[in-house]
Design a protein around this motif. Structure first.
Motif, short mmCIF file in Angstrom:
data_model
loop_
_atom_site.label_atom_id
_atom_site.label_comp_id
_atom_site.label_asym_id
_atom_site.label_seq_id
_atom_site.Cartn_x
_atom_site.Cartn_y
_atom_site.Cartn_z
N ASP A 26 0.86 -1.17 0.00
CA ASP A 26 0.00 0.00 0.00
C ASP A 26 0.90 1.23 0.00
N ILE A 45 -4.82 5.37 7.91
CA ILE A 45 -5.14 3.96 8.12
C ILE A 45 -6.55 3.81 8.69
N GLU A 49 -9.57 1.78 6.81
CA GLU A 49 -10.16 0.58 7.41
C GLU A 49 -11.66 0.71 7.68
N ARG A 50 -12.21 1.93 7.55
CA ARG A 50 -13.64 2.14 7.80
C ARG A 50 -14.53 1.60 6.69
N ARG A 74 -4.37 1.55 -2.11
CA ARG A 74 -4.30 0.19 -1.58
C ARG A 74 -3.83 -0.73 -2.70
#
Length: 86
Positions: A26, A45, A49-50, A74
């Motif tokens: 990433d 981050i 990640e949400r 990503r």
């Protein structure tokens, strides 16, 4: 001599992340004119990640628009295909 052959240009903003994505890494691209007051890693981050986000682009603090001064890529097939098409 330069570490990477070629000429400097805006396309490096997309070719370098593409090479890293092919390696499964990433990437966060931060323009050199961005002044960081704190480490942005936890915020980037956390946002990534949400949701199922493959690319995150920063926003402008002066206007209601995106600003590609900070971009998270990503290492997914979708991102690799998109970067190849740029």
């Amino acid at each position: 001599q330069r570490c990477v052959r070629g000429t400097p240009g805006i396309m490096n903003k997309f070719t370098m992340p593409l090479m890293c994505a092919h390696l499964g890494l990433d990437v966060v691209w931060i323009d050199l004119d961005v002044f960081l007051m704190v480490d942005p890693s936890p915020a980037i981050i956390g946002h990534a990640e949400r949701g199922p986000y493959d690319i995150l682009v920063s926003g402008s603090f002066e206007a209601d628009c995106i600003c590609n001064g900070i971009v998270f890529f990503r290492a997914t097939d979708v991102v690799r295909r998109w970067l190849l098409g740029v």
